[in-house]
Design a protein around this motif. Structure first.
Motif, PDB file in Angstrom:
ATOM      1  N   ASP A 268       0.816  -1.211   0.000  1.00 34.83           N
ATOM      2  CA  ASP A 268       0.000   0.000   0.000  1.00 34.83           C
ATOM      3  C   ASP A 268       0.854   1.268   0.000  1.00 34.83           C
ATOM      4  O   ASP A 268       0.391   2.334   0.353  1.00 34.83           O
ATOM      5  CB  ASP A 268      -0.970  -0.005   1.187  1.00 34.83           C
ATOM      6  N   VAL A 269       2.110   1.119  -0.414  1.00 31.16           N
ATOM      7  CA  VAL A 269       3.038   2.243  -0.487  1.00 31.16           C
ATOM      8  C   VAL A 269       3.609   2.287  -1.901  1.00 31.16           C
ATOM      9  O   VAL A 269       4.101   1.280  -2.405  1.00 31.16           O
ATOM     10  CB  VAL A 269       4.187   2.072   0.536  1.00 31.16           C
ATOM     11  N   SER A 270       3.525   3.427  -2.536  1.00 34.43           N
ATOM     12  CA  SER A 270       4.082   3.560  -3.884  1.00 34.43           C
ATOM     13  C   SER A 270       5.600   3.698  -3.804  1.00 34.43           C
ATOM     14  O   SER A 270       6.156   3.993  -2.748  1.00 34.43           O
ATOM     15  CB  SER A 270       3.487   4.784  -4.590  1.00 34.43           C
ATOM     16  N   ALA A 271       6.260   3.507  -4.936  1.00 32.11           N
ATOM     17  CA  ALA A 271       7.721   3.612  -4.988  1.00 32.11           C
ATOM     18  C   ALA A 271       8.188   4.993  -4.529  1.00 32.11           C
ATOM     19  O   ALA A 271       9.220   5.123  -3.871  1.00 32.11           O
ATOM     20  CB  ALA A 271       8.213   3.320  -6.399  1.00 32.11           C
ATOM     21  N   GLU A 272       7.396   6.023  -4.834  1.00 34.94           N
ATOM     22  CA  GLU A 272       7.761   7.387  -4.440  1.00 34.94           C
ATOM     23  C   GLU A 272       7.625   7.612  -2.930  1.00 34.94           C
ATOM     24  O   GLU A 272       8.250   8.509  -2.371  1.00 34.94           O
ATOM     25  CB  GLU A 272       6.887   8.410  -5.179  1.00 34.94           C
ATOM     26  N   GLU A 273       6.802   6.808  -2.270  1.00 31.36           N
ATOM     27  CA  GLU A 273       6.557   6.993  -0.833  1.00 31.36           C
ATOM     28  C   GLU A 273       7.548   6.234   0.056  1.00 31.36           C
ATOM     29  O   GLU A 273       7.612   6.479   1.253  1.00 31.36           O
ATOM     30  CB  GLU A 273       5.133   6.545  -0.483  1.00 31.36           C
TER      31      GLU A 273
END
Length: 107
Positions: free
Chosen positions: A74-79
């Protein structure tokens, strides 16, 4: 005063499977052991919370021979950099880095 018998909330059969079903919660399984454990729905975004970290530890330490953990990405690569910064340790900002920090191997 007569001592009373305390039964564990989750009992296992001789193979280590939960009696009455194949699933339970980590909190109910604390103090017990199984040959194999499958942890599901581990939210990556919640790993910054000490309670979640403890539950992952407790759940994963119940396995005596086999452990499989399924993370909810639930975390994008950017996050990832911001998530890793909140953990206050030197971790590669990626799913593999978080898995390594947990002592697991990412696939």
């Amino acid at each position: 005063m007569k001592p009373r018998e305390v039964k564990p909330k989750a009992q296992t059969d001789r193979l280590g499977f939960c009696k009455g079903g194949a699933q339970t919660t980590v909190r109910r399984y604390k103090g017990l052991e199984a040959k194999g454990v499958l942890l599901v729905d581990v939210h990556v975004s919640k790993l910054v919370k000490p309670t979640c970290q403890r539950l992952v530890y407790v759940g994963s330490s119940r396995a005596s021979a086999y452990l499989e953990t399924i993370f909810l990405s639930d975390v994008s690569a950017e996050e990832y950099p911001a998530l890793v910064e909140q953990l206050d340790t030197a971790i590669e900002p990626s799913p593999q880095g978080v898995a390594k920090w947990l002592g697991m191997e990412a696939q």
